[in-house]
Design a protein around this motif. Structure first.
Motif, PDB file in Angstrom:
ATOM      1  N   PRO A  72       1.083  -1.396  -0.118  1.00 25.97           N
ATOM      2  CA  PRO A  72      -0.159  -0.027  -0.323  1.00 25.97           C
ATOM      3  C   PRO A  72       0.854   1.197   0.187  1.00 25.97           C
ATOM      4  CG  PRO A  72      -0.987  -1.312   1.627  1.00 25.97           C
ATOM      5  CD  PRO A  72       0.687  -1.994   0.949  1.00 25.97           C
ATOM      6  N   GLU A  73      -0.082   2.388  -0.541  1.00 25.22           N
ATOM      7  CA  GLU A  73       1.354   3.628  -0.265  1.00 25.22           C
ATOM      8  C   GLU A  73       1.140   4.374   0.130  1.00 25.22           C
ATOM      9  OE1 GLU A  73       2.041   5.334  -3.169  1.00 25.22           O
ATOM     10  OE2 GLU A  73       2.294   3.276  -4.474  1.00 25.22           O
ATOM     11  N   PHE A 159      -3.186  -0.451  -8.637  1.00 20.84           N
ATOM     12  CA  PHE A 159      -2.257  -0.067  -7.969  1.00 20.84           C
ATOM     13  C   PHE A 159      -0.972   0.321  -8.853  1.00 20.84           C
ATOM     14  CE2 PHE A 159      -3.673  -3.253  -5.144  1.00 20.84           C
ATOM     15  CZ  PHE A 159      -5.000  -2.439  -4.581  1.00 20.84           C
ATOM     16  N   ASP A 162      -0.729   3.377  -9.794  1.00 18.69           N
ATOM     17  CA  ASP A 162      -0.781   4.383  -8.743  1.00 18.69           C
ATOM     18  C   ASP A 162       1.560   4.785  -8.790  1.00 18.69           C
ATOM     19  OD1 ASP A 162      -3.379   4.778  -8.111  1.00 18.69           O
ATOM     20  OD2 ASP A 162      -2.842   3.475  -6.961  1.00 18.69           O
ATOM     21  N   HIS A 181     -11.448  -2.243  -5.186  1.00 14.26           N
ATOM     22  CA  HIS A 181     -10.399  -2.249  -4.156  1.00 14.26           C
ATOM     23  C   HIS A 181     -10.471  -0.865  -3.227  1.00 14.26           C
ATOM     24  CE1 HIS A 181      -8.496  -5.292  -6.350  1.00 14.26           C
ATOM     25  NE2 HIS A 181      -8.691  -4.411  -7.344  1.00 14.26           N
ATOM     26  N   ASP A 183     -11.276  -0.539  -0.545  1.00 18.66           N
ATOM     27  CA  ASP A 183     -10.679  -0.631   0.856  1.00 18.66           C
ATOM     28  C   ASP A 183      -9.315  -0.197   0.344  1.00 18.66           C
ATOM     29  OD1 ASP A 183      -9.958  -2.987  -0.986  1.00 18.66           O
ATOM     30  OD2 ASP A 183      -9.541  -4.134   1.160  1.00 18.66           O
ATOM     31  N   HIS A 184      -8.857  -0.191  -0.255  1.00 21.34           N
ATOM     32  CA  HIS A 184      -7.270   0.310  -0.574  1.00 21.34           C
ATOM     33  C   HIS A 184      -6.978   1.720  -0.845  1.00 21.34           C
ATOM     34  CE1 HIS A 184      -3.187  -0.416  -1.874  1.00 21.34           C
ATOM     35  NE2 HIS A 184      -3.484   0.898  -2.440  1.00 21.34           N
ATOM     36  N   TYR A 185      -8.733   2.893  -1.332  1.00 19.42           N
ATOM     37  CA  TYR A 185      -8.588   4.106  -1.234  1.00 19.42           C
ATOM     38  C   TYR A 185      -9.724   4.373  -0.618  1.00 19.42           C
ATOM     39  CZ  TYR A 185      -6.045   2.887  -6.647  1.00 19.42           C
ATOM     40  OH  TYR A 185      -5.014   2.317  -6.880  1.00 19.42           O
ATOM     41  N   TYR A 192     -10.447   5.927  -6.524  1.00 21.37           N
ATOM     42  CA  TYR A 192     -10.504   4.826  -7.233  1.00 21.37           C
ATOM     43  C   TYR A 192     -10.400   5.590  -8.748  1.00 21.37           C
ATOM     44  CZ  TYR A 192     -11.452   0.223  -9.174  1.00 21.37           C
ATOM     45  OH  TYR A 192     -10.848  -0.705 -10.279  1.00 21.37           O
ATOM     46  N   LYS A 351     -13.927  -6.557  -0.642  1.00 20.15           N
ATOM     47  CA  LYS A 351     -13.414  -5.841  -0.542  1.00 20.15           C
ATOM     48  C   LYS A 351     -14.385  -3.678  -0.578  1.00 20.15           C
ATOM     49  CE  LYS A 351     -12.064  -6.557  -4.427  1.00 20.15           C
ATOM     50  NZ  LYS A 351     -11.532  -6.871  -5.892  1.00 20.15           N
TER      51      LYS A 351
END
Length: 447
Positions: A72-73, A159, A162, A181, A183-185, A192, A351
């Motif tokens: 992750p970032e 990903f 990014d 995704h 949950d990642h953003y 996203y 997610k």
């Protein structure tokens, strides 16, 4: 130049090999266990590596860091690197610096692998010296280091986007943007969307951007951030702005190069695959493929493993492996293509999914629903109220056994999980392979 690689799987090891070839001082670090095949590649080139930890003093002295897309970032180490002003980029960004090859890049929430594989299939038929990279095939960096392709077809995830800054796609394909995704953003859809739109970054008037006109986000983003590239949209029916569309029984493409072929000759079926075929044809034409190669490629493409893949028929019940359906929209497309009653296998690592989109189709198409996950509570909340027969399972053997009990002759058992696989499986391929193995075990012996 000291280059540190975070993550020692396909992209990381490829980046390490390319960096070494370009004369960099290289160090590879992976917080997990490195697979033996990748250790062999690193050791065979005397590349230093560590596993099971990230040693700060060996990483925070880098001139540049190439990060695996799975990290992750906002990971603490990544934040430390950025605080020190150390550039953190993706393997694809790094590899593109070292080749002048044409880049045909495909992204989207769904359809990336099918479309990328189809474009690659067509370009090979056209006799082009082409590589397949990104989320599929060998890493771009390794191919740049060891091969000499004139063009690359690259499947790119959000990903990976990014970590791309100066990268330029000569042909960019954006199939769709649907929730995935999140949950990642930060559970923010616009974050996203912004990630997906990065595929247009650095395009010029000499480049081509291909996209689906029916997407609710892409058109709005193009109005906000106009692109200098040649814009080629495709649609589900003839539209004023679209240059690709079905007209009657014919697939019609007006740009970048005029092309037509009968819909009946397409090897892939379903509305979603028609979109994939239009995007692939337009991209291949933009990349220089002649019409005959496009026509042949669209006609004989065999499909992609784990995407609506026929696993076998047992006691009159058809089993279909759609393990690549890791978000709700992909499951919607799979259900929409079904012509028989369905026993749907759904579940996995959620997610931030909103299942309301598929509830009408589940009600219309499904005979039963089988949950497959470590924690199926959210699925119970959304689907139990439909009143369909249901089974709660936590392993693939139990899941397939439940499906066999619930299915009737003529039904289709559809593994289209909507979710990531990492709660019970190594990855989506492992999930699909286990499903196919179990189905194969139920088949009568061949004579």
């Amino acid at each position: 130049m000291r280059t540190v690689i975070l993550g020692a799987a396909e992209s990381g090891v490829g980046a390490a090999i390319l960096a070494q070839k370009k004369g960099h001082e290289v160090f590879v670090s992976d917080m997990g266990r490195i697979k033996e095949k990748y250790k062999a590649l690193l050791n065979g080139r005397y590349l230093p590596w560590e596993e099971g930890r990230h040693t700060p003093e060996l990483i925070l002295n880098a001139d540049e860091v190439i990060k695996s897309p799975g990290i992750p970032e906002n990971a603490p180490l990544v934040l430390q690197l950025k605080a020190k002003g150390i550039p953190v980029i993706s393997e694809i960004e790094f590899a593109a610096r070292h080749t002048n090859a044409q880049m045909i890049c495909i992204t989207g929430s769904n359809g990336k692998t099918t479309t990328s594989s189809l474009i690659y299939h067509i370009l090979r038929k056209a006799g082009l010296n082409v590589g397949l990279a990104g989320n599929i095939g060998r890493s771009l960096a390794l191919q740049v280091a060891e091969d000499n392709h004139d063009c690359y077809v690259i499947e790119i995830s959000s990903f990976q986007l990014d970590g791309m800054f100066d990268f330029r796609a000569n042909v960019a394909v954006l199939l769709n943007i649907t929730p995935d995704h999140l949950d990642h953003y930060g559970f923010c859809m616009q974050n996203y969307v912004d990630s997906k739109m990065r595929i247009l970054r650095n395009q010029t008037a000499d480049d081509t951007f291909i996209y689906w006109s029916g997407d609710e986000h892409i058109g709005r983003e193009l109005e906000r951030h106009p692109s200098p590239a040649l814009l080629c949209s495709f649609a589900d029916k003839r539209e004023e702005q679209a240059v690709g569309f079905p007209a009657g029984d014919t697939l019609c493409i007006k740009a970048p190069i005029p092309f037509e072929m009968p819909l009946a000759e397409l090897s892939l079926t379903g509305k979603h695959n028609l979109r994939n075929a239009m995007a692939a044809a337009m991209a291949a034409l933009a990349a220089g493929a002649p019409a005959q190669a496009v026509r042949e490629g669209l006609s004989d493409f065999p499909g992609v493993e784990h995407r609506l893949e026929k696993a076998g028929t047992v006691n009159g019940v058809h089993y279909v492996n759609d393990s690549k359906a890791t978000n709700v929209d992909a499951c919607y497309c799979a259900l929409d293509s079904m012509q028989t009653p369905v026993v749907l296998i759904i579940g996995g690592l959620d997610k931030g999914n909103d299942y309301s989109q598929i509830i009408p189709l589940v009600r219309e198409k499904c005979r039963a629903v089988v949950y497959l996950g470590a924690d199926n509570a959210k699925l119970h909340e959304h689907f139990d109220g439909l009143g369909l027969p249901m089974a709660d399972t936590h392993s693939m053997p139990d899941c397939v056994a439940a499906c066999a009990r619930l299915a009737h002759e003529g039904d289709t058992v559809l593994l289209s999980p909507c979710c990531a696989s990492f709660d019970l499986f190594r990855n989506m391929e492992d999930r699909g392979d286990q499903f196919k193995t179990l189905v194969s075990g139920m088949l009568p012996p061949s004579r």
